[in-house]
Design a protein around this motif. Structure first.
Motif, PDB file in Angstrom:
ATOM      1  N   GLY A 112       0.793  -1.230   0.000  1.00 60.52           N
ATOM      2  CA  GLY A 112       0.000   0.000   0.000  1.00 60.52           C
ATOM      3  C   GLY A 112       0.819   1.269   0.000  1.00 60.52           C
ATOM      4  N   LEU A 113       2.129   1.166   0.249  1.00 61.58           N
ATOM      5  CA  LEU A 113       2.964   2.362   0.277  1.00 61.58           C
ATOM      6  C   LEU A 113       3.339   2.783  -1.142  1.00 61.58           C
ATOM      7  CD1 LEU A 113       5.481   1.664   3.190  1.00 61.58           C
ATOM      8  CD2 LEU A 113       3.370   2.994   3.273  1.00 61.58           C
ATOM      9  N   ASP A 114       3.431   4.088  -1.359  1.00 59.33           N
ATOM     10  CA  ASP A 114       3.902   4.603  -2.636  1.00 59.33           C
ATOM     11  C   ASP A 114       5.413   4.388  -2.740  1.00 59.33           C
ATOM     12  OD1 ASP A 114       5.291   7.221  -1.647  1.00 59.33           O
ATOM     13  OD2 ASP A 114       3.298   7.277  -0.736  1.00 59.33           O
ATOM     14  N   PRO A 115       5.972   4.468  -3.954  1.00 62.10           N
ATOM     15  CA  PRO A 115       7.408   4.175  -4.135  1.00 62.10           C
ATOM     16  C   PRO A 115       8.329   5.002  -3.247  1.00 62.10           C
ATOM     17  CG  PRO A 115       6.313   4.203  -6.256  1.00 62.10           C
ATOM     18  CD  PRO A 115       5.298   4.657  -5.250  1.00 62.10           C
ATOM     19  N   LYS A 116       8.028   6.269  -3.050  1.00 63.82           N
ATOM     20  CA  LYS A 116       8.885   7.097  -2.199  1.00 63.82           C
ATOM     21  C   LYS A 116       8.848   6.616  -0.758  1.00 63.82           C
ATOM     22  CE  LYS A 116       9.927  11.754  -0.562  1.00 63.82           C
ATOM     23  NZ  LYS A 116       9.972  11.316   0.854  1.00 63.82           N
ATOM     24  N   ALA A 117       7.649   6.282  -0.276  1.00 72.23           N
ATOM     25  CA  ALA A 117       7.519   5.801   1.102  1.00 72.23           C
ATOM     26  C   ALA A 117       8.238   4.469   1.287  1.00 72.23           C
ATOM     27  CB  ALA A 117       6.051   5.673   1.480  1.00 72.23           C
ATOM     28  N   VAL A 118       8.196   3.602   0.265  1.00 71.91           N
ATOM     29  CA  VAL A 118       8.938   2.340   0.332  1.00 71.91           C
ATOM     30  C   VAL A 118      10.433   2.624   0.449  1.00 71.91           C
ATOM     31  CG1 VAL A 118       9.610   0.269  -0.944  1.00 71.91           C
ATOM     32  CG2 VAL A 118       7.216   0.998  -0.913  1.00 71.91           C
ATOM     33  N   PHE A 119      10.927   3.523  -0.370  1.00 73.45           N
ATOM     34  CA  PHE A 119      12.350   3.899  -0.310  1.00 73.45           C
ATOM     35  C   PHE A 119      12.695   4.463   1.067  1.00 73.45           C
ATOM     36  CE2 PHE A 119      15.618   7.172  -0.575  1.00 73.45           C
ATOM     37  CZ  PHE A 119      16.676   6.477  -1.163  1.00 73.45           C
TER      38      PHE A 119
END
Length: 234
Positions: free
Chosen positions: A162-169
């Motif tokens: 559910g996290l966006d790519p920036k939040a995953v990073f």
């Protein structure tokens, strides 16, 4: 440090965890992988004291989750696979509620809430009620609440869903920083390329049994983690 010693969990006649043993040391990022229904969440809930188990022992920094649960839980932050939060609360109130449970000082909580709200880009959403949030936003609030009390042991079940790519990073960077600081990080994931690049050690579970456990390099050898996982799951 997490020590899992000969843990058995039964549901009636079904054995969900079969004599599970391994350790997760301080400073490690440890991946726990397996298909749906393999026993990942069952073991995670046993480690965190949510579910009891029938045999064996689980120690958190030397304390037994069976006999000294409060001492264990005071050192743990747990992020479940589905962020079921108190949806009628404002995000900031929920995070402060968790900080209250862990007796976090005003100075520390304000510093950490400010820090992680900026990282996850939800500074302007903290006053909103959680029921207005998407799944990804709820996941960010759950992660913030877990991180705000500076746990010694971070346990997460599918934290990147559910996290966006920036939040995953950003979350991966947070995990690396925590490990560098000597914290223990244990998480399940289906995103095998993330696990391969991020983690120092890994365990693969199938039908309640550990098939492989060890350093990432030792487990995967010259192959990808995905290839090893698919071979073992046949």
């Amino acid at each position: 440090m997490i020590e899992i010693r000969n843990v058995v969990k039964k549901y009636g006649d079904k054995i969900a965890l079969k004599n599970i043993s391994f350790e997760v040391s301080d400073g490690e990022i440890f991946a726990f992988i397996g298909h749906n229904g393999a026993g990942k969440t069952t073991l995670i809930k046993a480690i965190t004291g949510i579910h009891d188990f029938d045999e064996g022992e689980i120690l958190i920094n030397g304390k037994s989750i069976k006999t000294d649960a409060i001492a264990c839980k005071s050192q743990i932050a747990y992020v479940p696979d589905n962020p079921e939060l108190y949806e009628n609360m404002r995000a900031i109130d929920f995070i402060n509620f968790i900080c209250d449970m862990y007796d976090v000082s005003q100075e520390v909580r304000e510093k950490n809430i400010k820090k992680y709200a900026k990282i996850f880009e939800i500074e302007d959403k903290l006053a909103d009620t959680i029921d207005s949030f998407s799944h990804g936003m709820k996941q960010k609030v759950a992660l913030m609440a877990a991180l705000a009390h500076e746990p010694k042991v971070l346990i997460m079940d599918e934290p990147f869903v559910g996290l966006d790519p920036k939040a995953v990073f950003d979350m991966k960077e947070i995990m690396r920083a925590m490990a560098k600081d000597g914290k223990t990080i244990f998480f399940s994931t289906h995103i095998l390329d993330v696990a391969e690049k991020l983690c120092t050690r890994v365990a693969i579970i199938k039908k309640g049994e550990i098939l492989k456990v060890g350093s990432m390099k030792a487990v995967k050898g010259d192959k990808s983690l995905e290839k090893i996982f698919l071979e073992l799951e046949k």
